[in-house]
Scaffold this active site. Structure first.
Site, PDB file in Angstrom:
ATOM      1  N   GLY A 245       0.820  -1.212   0.000  1.00  0.00           N
ATOM      2  CA  GLY A 245       0.000   0.000   0.000  1.00  0.00           C
ATOM      3  C   GLY A 245       0.848   1.252   0.000  1.00  0.00           C
ATOM      4  O   GLY A 245       0.634   2.159  -0.782  1.00  0.00           O
ATOM      5  N   PHE A 246       1.792   1.324   0.952  1.00  0.00           N
ATOM      6  CA  PHE A 246       2.725   2.454   1.060  1.00  0.00           C
ATOM      7  C   PHE A 246       2.003   3.790   1.195  1.00  0.00           C
ATOM      8  O   PHE A 246       2.505   4.826   0.762  1.00  0.00           O
ATOM      9  CB  PHE A 246       3.696   2.478  -0.131  1.00  0.00           C
ATOM     10  CG  PHE A 246       4.258   1.125  -0.458  1.00  0.00           C
ATOM     11  CD1 PHE A 246       5.100   0.479   0.433  1.00  0.00           C
ATOM     12  CD2 PHE A 246       3.926   0.475  -1.634  1.00  0.00           C
ATOM     13  CE1 PHE A 246       5.607  -0.777   0.155  1.00  0.00           C
ATOM     14  CE2 PHE A 246       4.418  -0.780  -1.923  1.00  0.00           C
ATOM     15  CZ  PHE A 246       5.267  -1.414  -1.039  1.00  0.00           C
ATOM     16  N   ASN A 657      10.215  -7.517  17.063  1.00  0.00           N
ATOM     17  CA  ASN A 657      10.712  -8.674  16.332  1.00  0.00           C
ATOM     18  C   ASN A 657      11.815  -8.161  15.418  1.00  0.00           C
ATOM     19  O   ASN A 657      11.537  -7.617  14.350  1.00  0.00           O
ATOM     20  CB  ASN A 657       9.598  -9.341  15.534  1.00  0.00           C
ATOM     21  CG  ASN A 657      10.050 -10.600  14.822  1.00  0.00           C
ATOM     22  OD1 ASN A 657      11.120 -10.655  14.233  1.00  0.00           O
ATOM     23  ND2 ASN A 657       9.217 -11.636  14.855  1.00  0.00           N
ATOM     24  N   LYS A 659      13.863  -9.450  13.346  1.00  0.00           N
ATOM     25  CA  LYS A 659      13.883  -9.975  11.979  1.00  0.00           C
ATOM     26  C   LYS A 659      12.912  -9.211  11.084  1.00  0.00           C
ATOM     27  O   LYS A 659      13.245  -8.832   9.948  1.00  0.00           O
ATOM     28  CB  LYS A 659      13.522 -11.468  11.990  1.00  0.00           C
ATOM     29  CG  LYS A 659      13.604 -12.148  10.640  1.00  0.00           C
ATOM     30  CD  LYS A 659      13.354 -13.644  10.797  1.00  0.00           C
ATOM     31  CE  LYS A 659      13.569 -14.373   9.482  1.00  0.00           C
ATOM     32  NZ  LYS A 659      13.411 -15.849   9.654  1.00  0.00           N
ATOM     33  N   GLN A 664      11.616  -4.492   7.316  1.00  0.00           N
ATOM     34  CA  GLN A 664      10.999  -3.197   7.041  1.00  0.00           C
ATOM     35  C   GLN A 664      12.049  -2.140   6.724  1.00  0.00           C
ATOM     36  O   GLN A 664      11.881  -1.317   5.820  1.00  0.00           O
ATOM     37  CB  GLN A 664      10.164  -2.760   8.243  1.00  0.00           C
ATOM     38  CG  GLN A 664       8.849  -3.486   8.400  1.00  0.00           C
ATOM     39  CD  GLN A 664       7.850  -3.078   7.336  1.00  0.00           C
ATOM     40  OE1 GLN A 664       7.328  -1.970   7.345  1.00  0.00           O
ATOM     41  NE2 GLN A 664       7.601  -3.954   6.388  1.00  0.00           N
ATOM     42  N   VAL A 729       9.075   2.454  12.872  1.00  0.00           N
ATOM     43  CA  VAL A 729       9.964   1.554  12.144  1.00  0.00           C
ATOM     44  C   VAL A 729       9.815   1.712  10.630  1.00  0.00           C
ATOM     45  O   VAL A 729      10.773   1.976   9.914  1.00  0.00           O
ATOM     46  CB  VAL A 729       9.697   0.081  12.536  1.00  0.00           C
ATOM     47  CG1 VAL A 729      10.476  -0.878  11.636  1.00  0.00           C
ATOM     48  CG2 VAL A 729      10.077  -0.162  13.989  1.00  0.00           C
ATOM     49  N   GLY A 730       8.607   1.532  10.094  1.00  0.00           N
ATOM     50  CA  GLY A 730       8.409   1.314   8.662  1.00  0.00           C
ATOM     51  C   GLY A 730       8.765   2.471   7.757  1.00  0.00           C
ATOM     52  O   GLY A 730       9.293   2.266   6.653  1.00  0.00           O
ATOM     53  N   GLU A 731       8.469   3.706   8.179  1.00  0.00           N
ATOM     54  CA  GLU A 731       8.722   4.840   7.298  1.00  0.00           C
ATOM     55  C   GLU A 731      10.075   5.500   7.533  1.00  0.00           C
ATOM     56  O   GLU A 731      10.588   6.224   6.677  1.00  0.00           O
ATOM     57  CB  GLU A 731       7.583   5.862   7.448  1.00  0.00           C
ATOM     58  CG  GLU A 731       6.312   5.353   6.807  1.00  0.00           C
ATOM     59  CD  GLU A 731       5.093   6.195   7.125  1.00  0.00           C
ATOM     60  OE1 GLU A 731       4.706   7.021   6.284  1.00  0.00           O
ATOM     61  OE2 GLU A 731       4.529   6.005   8.214  1.00  0.00           O
TER      62      GLU A 731
END
Length: 764
Positions: A245-246, A657, A659, A664, A729-731
């Protein structure tokens, strides 16, 4: 409704607890093909819709000739501006452009090339596609504005909320011994998720069921409820798997409205999947940006002033702001700062969110400019960043919750071997390859909105976690199972996770890198409450074997209830539930403030509080941080650029987590490499049409473009940021990648590229 149940442990037993490197629990379903995505559902009586899009950028629809399409085999309905049913307006959120129309060029006004004009519904996809090609649309065309460089674009409209200042930046800049001023640009970029946007809509009386990929199930379900003026509980949205999706799948979109309208008008379930070219105009990606940065400093490189003025494109239909001062305002300790921003309306689809909106282009500007200042004053690019290190939030004037950026610089530099860098541009080479090393920093805020989760302990000793939150690859299924398993004292393979259904407890948008922190917190609270309920039963139930024990507490480990010193008796959860005749123990917990709990309408609480809290609320400035070190190799003859080595050190607080967090991080870095070297939406000025609207011409990074990526965690638990200590984390990882590469290219070639992407024509 989809369950994710671990089949077996991955690695050692500790992997099942938070902090363990458990492999993604949804991995086997995706690898074997048993994971069913939205458009893959098979519904009895399903019919197919195809949209027709405008071929002009500005004007008025004067007529739609649908006669040939209506007579075409299999056609059930042709929707046009003349017969489409009207909808009510839907609520916007957090300043983002709203999902309300126009759905089919209502009221016949065309605002961009590729706007939905009509739709055909037929018994088969092939029949609908053939009939759509027969529709003839006549326009009264008007002048359009194609991009930021169009002479008709002007300077745009100032956005007051984007104005920031401290000190007297203009005066300090004028008096600074060293001054640099440059313009930095980023082009249009697109989300290009592998899974196209699609939807299946089915009505049963006044109830609507939707199978649609969604980053925000509750918010999108609310939009459909408001569009059709039906209760929220009459809309069920199902989205257990999302193929990327982003940022593009967080809002309900016009094509979804068209499908739901057609389904209601026909009384049949309707599937509508936008084609790959249509994904470039059915919704918006990152807007093109332009920013001018002026830096004033001492001759030793100490910053005295930053003056920034930025613009981003938006549409004629809505307001989209890409906050270009978000990183610039906080990255460095500069006493005088000024930032202003305008938006420029163009004939384009309204831009939307794309991984790290605002922070990404903001970092490209400031991290390129600080690198230019380093060369101007003759300081190592890493040292100038440490020289101007901000020990507190310079804009909010409050302490950081945690800021491990200094540690990120140190760890990244050590692993990369930065001390071996030759300072002069063009001084490192291997044959015909010029070698350059670059560094840049990045940051992303900690965002927070409410969420809730239900945890059940079942009669067979297993547990169930339920929430309407989603997993689009970030690992929600896995970390929620780990959270519950750790608290309940059962093996992770005995936890089932249900996600992606609006019938489940409320959850916020999977955007702003917040979902993991919020939902682990909610599951942690709910699991503790369920565990306490179970222990209470064990201590007080007449049939419990612990009733006569001289103890006021019990332990649960490996699915067994026992006394604190492991004295007899002990009993498995399943046997205990059987003995007392209990079918389940459950608890629902949320992350709402105490004064919002226990009201009659829980959903309305979440609706009114859905705007994300600012990262400075609560007396601390909450951010994640990263430092990227890059090596590039530039062919001296051809100007081709390859990233040959990269080390990134990141502070995301506690990793639930490692890993999955590292995955990510690498994913964001890969997107950053694509942004720096490949991605650019190309617009034909004559028609304001995106001409590279496919994956053959819109270039994204592939395996061949990516070297080994070393990622290092330098974070520590930050309990100001979240209940369990995690941060964004992701962005985070995409922020700073593009300027690090641009800085490395300058070091390799001596040529500064200030407009992305960095292509060979700009270097030769």
């Amino acid at each position: 409704m989809t369950f994710i149940t671990p089949k077996a442990k991955h690695g050692d037993a500790s992997d099942g607890n938070l902090g363990g490197r458990l492999s993604r629990l949804d991995g086997p379903a995706k690898i074997t093909g048993s994971a069913t995505y939205a458009a893959e559902h098979q519904i009895d009586g399903l019919v197919y819709a195809v949209t027709v899009q405008s071929t002009i950028a500005a004007g008025v629809v004067t007529s739609v000739d649908a006669s040939a399409a209506e007579a075409s085999p299999g056609v059930l309905l042709v929707l046009t501006p003349d017969n489409i049913m009207p909808l009510k307006s839907a609520t916007t959120w957090a300043g983002t452009p709203g999902p309300e129309g126009p759905f089919l060029a209502l009221p016949r006004i065309v605002s961009f090339n590729g706007q939905h004009i009509a739709a055909v519904v037929a018994e088969t996809l092939e029949q609908a596609t053939a009939a759509a090609a027969l529709i003839r649309v006549t326009y009264e065309e008007k002048a359009h504005v194609y991009g930021l460089d169009d002479p008709k674009a002007g300077e745009g409209v100032p956005i007051d909320r984007m104005t920031m200042s401290r000190g007297d930046a203009v005066k300090a800049l004028a008096e600074a011994p060293v001054r640099i001023e440059q313009e930095y640009r980023t082009p249009r970029e697109y989300n290009v998720a592998i899974e196209p946007h699609g939807i299946i809509a089915r009505w049963e009386a006044d109830s609507l069921t939707l199978w649609e990929p969604s980053q925000w199930i509750d918010g999108m379900a609310r939009s459909y409820a408001e569009w059709f003026d039906i209760p929220f509980e009459n809309v069920r949205m199902i989205s257990p798997y999302i193929g990327g999706g982003f940022g593009s799948k967080a809002l309900s979109l016009p094509h979804g409205a068209v499908a739901a309208i057609a389904a209601r008008m026909l009384g049949k379930p309707v599937k509508l999947v936008v084609t790959r070219p249509q994904t470039f105009t059915a919704y918006g990606g990152r807007p093109a940006t332009r920013q001018t940065l002026a830096l004033g400093a001492t001759r030793e490189g100490k910053l005295l002033s930053i003056v920034q003025h930025g613009v981003n494109e938006t549409s004629m239909l809505g307001v989209a702001v890409e906050p270009l001062g978000s990183v610039t305002a906080i990255m460095y300790a500069v006493p005088n700062f000024s930032s202003r921003q305008n938006i420029i309306p163009l004939n384009t689809v309204t831009p939307g969110a794309l991984r790290a909106p605002g922070e990404n282009p903001s970092a490209f500007g400031i991290e390129s400019a600080i690198d230019e200042l380093a060369y101007e004053v003759g300081i190592d690019p890493l040292q100038i960043r440490l020289l101007n290190y901000a020990e507190e939030d310079p804009q909010a004037k409050i302490p950081w919750s945690t800021r491990r950026l200094r540690e990120a610089f140190a760890a990244g530099a050590e692993a990369f071997g930065w001390s071996k860098r030759s300072p002069a541009p063009r001084s490192m080479r291997e044959g015909k390859q010029l070698i350059g090393w670059g560094v840049a920093a990045g940051t992303y805020p900690v965002r927070r909105t409410p969420g809730e989760a239900l945890v059940r302990i079942l009669a067979d000793g297993t547990a169930e976690v339920a929430s309407s939150s989603i997993d689009m690859g970030q690992g929600t299924y896995t970390i929620l199972a780990q959270t519950a398993a750790e608290v309940l004292g059962i093996p992770v393979e005995q936890v089932r996770v249900k996600l992606g259904d609006s019938a489940l407890p409320r959850a916020p948008v999977a955007g702003g890198s917040q979902l993991a922190n919020l939902m682990t917190g909610a599951v942690h609270k709910a699991a503790h409450a369920a565990r306490d309920e179970l222990i209470g039963l064990a201590l007080n139930h007449p049939g419990s074997p612990f009733l006569d024990q001289q103890t006021n507490t019990l332990t649960i480990a490996d699915g067994v209830i026992s006394t604190p010193r492991s004295e007899q008796p002990s009993i498995s959860i399943a046997d205990f539930m059987r003995v007392i005749g209990q079918e389940k123990v459950e608890a629902l917990r949320d992350t709402l403030p105490e004064d919002k709990k226990n009201t009659q309408d829980r959903y309305n609480n979440f609706t009114t509080m859905m705007a994300m809290k600012p990262p400075t609320e609560g007396g601390y400035s909450l951010h994640s941080w990263c430092a990227h070190f890059v090596e590039v190799r530039v062919d001296e003859d051809f100007g081709t650029v390859r990233v040959s080595r990269m080390v990134s050190a990141l502070d995301s607080g506690r990793l639930y987590n490692p890993k999955l967090a590292e995955s990510q991080w690498r994913g964001g870095i890969i997107m950053g490499i694509g942004q720096a070297l490949l991605e650019e939406g190309v617009v034909d000025p004559r028609y304001a049409r995106v001409i590279n609207n496919n994956l053959g011409d819109y270039l994204v990074a592939t395996n061949a473009d990516i070297p080994d990526l070393q990622v290092i965690s330098v974070g520590i638990p930050d309990h100001h940021a979240s209940v369990l200590g995690g941060k964004a984390v992701g962005e985070l990882p995409i922020v700073g990648v593009a300027p690090a590469i641009a800085n490395a290219v300058f070091h390799a070639t001596g040529k500064r590229i200030r407009d992305l992407p960095i292509t060979l024509d700009k270097l030769l």
